[in-house]
Write a protein that holds these residues in place. Structure first.
Motif, PDB file in Angstrom:
ATOM      1  N   ALA A  49      15.417 106.890 107.163  1.00  0.00           N
ATOM      2  CA  ALA A  49      14.990 108.117 106.370  1.00  0.00           C
ATOM      3  C   ALA A  49      13.926 107.774 105.399  1.00  0.00           C
ATOM      4  CB  ALA A  49      16.263 108.346 105.675  1.00  0.00           C
ATOM      5  N   LYS A  50      13.600 106.777 104.879  1.00  0.00           N
ATOM      6  CA  LYS A  50      12.564 106.288 103.924  1.00  0.00           C
ATOM      7  C   LYS A  50      13.136 107.040 102.607  1.00  0.00           C
ATOM      8  CE  LYS A  50       8.725 105.940 107.158  1.00  0.00           C
ATOM      9  NZ  LYS A  50       9.292 106.948 108.156  1.00  0.00           N
ATOM     10  N   SER A  51      14.472 106.849 102.627  1.00  0.00           N
ATOM     11  CA  SER A  51      14.975 107.531 101.069  1.00  0.00           C
ATOM     12  C   SER A  51      16.428 107.055 100.975  1.00  0.00           C
ATOM     13  CB  SER A  51      14.933 109.224 101.197  1.00  0.00           C
ATOM     14  OG  SER A  51      16.062 109.380 102.136  1.00  0.00           O
ATOM     15  N   ARG A  52      17.029 107.354  99.927  1.00  0.00           N
ATOM     16  CA  ARG A  52      18.518 107.150  99.893  1.00  0.00           C
ATOM     17  C   ARG A  52      19.311 107.808 101.023  1.00  0.00           C
ATOM     18  NH1 ARG A  52      19.788 110.011  94.543  1.00  0.00           N
ATOM     19  NH2 ARG A  52      21.838 109.526  94.936  1.00  0.00           N
ATOM     20  N   ALA A  53      20.358 107.221 101.190  1.00  0.00           N
ATOM     21  CA  ALA A  53      21.331 108.016 102.321  1.00  0.00           C
ATOM     22  C   ALA A  53      22.700 107.501 101.924  1.00  0.00           C
ATOM     23  CB  ALA A  53      20.763 107.410 103.785  1.00  0.00           C
ATOM     24  N   VAL A  54      23.664 108.573 102.282  1.00  0.00           N
ATOM     25  CA  VAL A  54      24.887 108.188 102.043  1.00  0.00           C
ATOM     26  C   VAL A  54      25.900 108.418 103.229  1.00  0.00           C
ATOM     27  CG1 VAL A  54      25.011 108.775  99.596  1.00  0.00           C
ATOM     28  CG2 VAL A  54      25.128 110.693 101.373  1.00  0.00           C
ATOM     29  N   GLN A  81      22.026 108.468 117.397  1.00  0.00           N
ATOM     30  CA  GLN A  81      21.558 109.806 117.182  1.00  0.00           C
ATOM     31  C   GLN A  81      20.784 110.242 116.034  1.00  0.00           C
ATOM     32  OE1 GLN A  81      25.259 112.381 118.632  1.00  0.00           O
ATOM     33  NE2 GLN A  81      24.578 113.823 117.214  1.00  0.00           N
ATOM     34  N   VAL A  82      19.730 111.141 116.296  1.00  0.00           N
ATOM     35  CA  VAL A  82      19.411 111.690 114.669  1.00  0.00           C
ATOM     36  C   VAL A  82      19.314 112.970 114.875  1.00  0.00           C
ATOM     37  CG1 VAL A  82      17.324 111.647 113.460  1.00  0.00           C
ATOM     38  CG2 VAL A  82      17.445 109.675 114.752  1.00  0.00           C
ATOM     39  N   GLY A  83      19.935 113.677 113.729  1.00  0.00           N
ATOM     40  CA  GLY A  83      19.962 114.989 113.805  1.00  0.00           C
ATOM     41  C   GLY A  83      18.921 115.667 112.864  1.00  0.00           C
ATOM     42  N   ARG A  84      19.049 116.750 112.008  1.00  0.00           N
ATOM     43  CA  ARG A  84      18.100 117.236 110.944  1.00  0.00           C
ATOM     44  C   ARG A  84      18.063 116.400 109.893  1.00  0.00           C
ATOM     45  NH1 ARG A  84      16.714 120.806 107.025  1.00  0.00           N
ATOM     46  NH2 ARG A  84      18.708 120.864 106.197  1.00  0.00           N
ATOM     47  N   THR A  85      19.330 116.508 109.386  1.00  0.00           N
ATOM     48  CA  THR A  85      19.315 115.202 108.088  1.00  0.00           C
ATOM     49  C   THR A  85      20.166 113.980 108.183  1.00  0.00           C
ATOM     50  OG1 THR A  85      21.285 116.494 107.156  1.00  0.00           O
ATOM     51  CG2 THR A  85      18.874 117.293 106.639  1.00  0.00           C
ATOM     52  N   SER A  86      20.937 113.984 109.300  1.00  0.00           N
ATOM     53  CA  SER A  86      21.852 112.977 109.666  1.00  0.00           C
ATOM     54  C   SER A  86      21.475 111.809 110.686  1.00  0.00           C
ATOM     55  CB  SER A  86      23.304 113.657 109.855  1.00  0.00           C
ATOM     56  OG  SER A  86      23.112 114.276 111.264  1.00  0.00           O
ATOM     57  N   ALA A 114      20.495 111.794 105.008  1.00  0.00           N
ATOM     58  CA  ALA A 114      19.460 111.254 103.951  1.00  0.00           C
ATOM     59  C   ALA A 114      19.520 112.384 102.961  1.00  0.00           C
ATOM     60  CB  ALA A 114      18.079 111.632 104.854  1.00  0.00           C
ATOM     61  N   ILE A 115      19.122 111.642 101.695  1.00  0.00           N
ATOM     62  CA  ILE A 115      19.493 112.620 100.437  1.00  0.00           C
ATOM     63  C   ILE A 115      18.310 112.428  99.612  1.00  0.00           C
ATOM     64  CG2 ILE A 115      21.900 112.986 100.534  1.00  0.00           C
ATOM     65  CD1 ILE A 115      21.950 110.865  98.189  1.00  0.00           C
TER      66      ILE A 115
END
Ligand SMILES: CC(C)(COP(=O)(O)OP(=O)(O)OC[C@H]1O[C@@H](n2cnc3c(N)ncnc32)[C@H](O)[C@@H]1OP(=O)(O)O)[C@@H](O)C(=O)NCCC(=O)NCCS
Length: 126
Positions: A49-54, A81-86, A114-115
């Motif tokens: 994500a190159k960001s925080r993720a939860v 699997q990669v979704g829009r944000t998941s 990704a958040i």
């Protein structure tokens, strides 16, 4: 189909199981193992994500064999699997004892989102 002879995915973390990580039976506590599976998925989710993720969900979890004190615990992550944000990861845990080869001890499916800096979901590259 999963191969039970060798790990699938990338080695995300490895750690030696210590006496303080045991349950009442003297084996390694399942919750300790799950937290390391979660961490392994989290490491890969952050990279992807190159960001925080939860963690948003753990969809399945299977403990296959007990883990012993002194085993090297290796967590492998495979992006399924990669979704829009998941992102969904298959996580496998394999151990190495001093006197044996890799043994598969657990597996599960961990979903991350990704958040942004405010904790809101943001799109990941597909
Ligand atoms: C994860 C979180 C940011 C999602 O926020 P949200 O407002 O519910 O977000 P959305 O409804 O837009 O869903 C975001 C994504 O998560 C996915 N998602 C939501 N619930 C899910 C579930 N139970 N299983 C799998 N994916 C799920 C959605 O499908 C969506 O994926 P997509 O964008 O790829 O289509 C929010 O629920 C949260 O902060 N949860 C707590 C996370 C946490 O603290 N984890 C550590 C637990 S100890």
């Amino acid at each position: 189909m999963r191969n039970d002879n060798k790990p699938s995915g990338k080695l995300a973390i490895q750690i030696v199981a210590m006496p303080c990580d045991t349950n009442a039976n003297g084996d390694i506590f399942g919750g300790w193992l799950v937290s390391h599976m979660d961490m392994a998925a989290g490491v890969e989710a952050r990279l992807r994500a190159k960001s925080r993720a939860v963690t948003v969900a753990i969809d399945s979890l299977r403990f296959i064999k007990p883990v012993n004190v002194g085993d090297t615990v290796c967590c492998y992550a495979d992006l399924a699997q990669v979704g829009r944000t998941s992102m969904k990861f298959n996580i496998e845990v394999w151990t190495i004892a001093l006197d044996s080869d890799l043994t598969k001890v657990a597996e599960g499916i961990f979903s991350f989102v990704a958040i942004d800096e405010k904790g809101r979901p943001h799109p990941v590259d597909r």
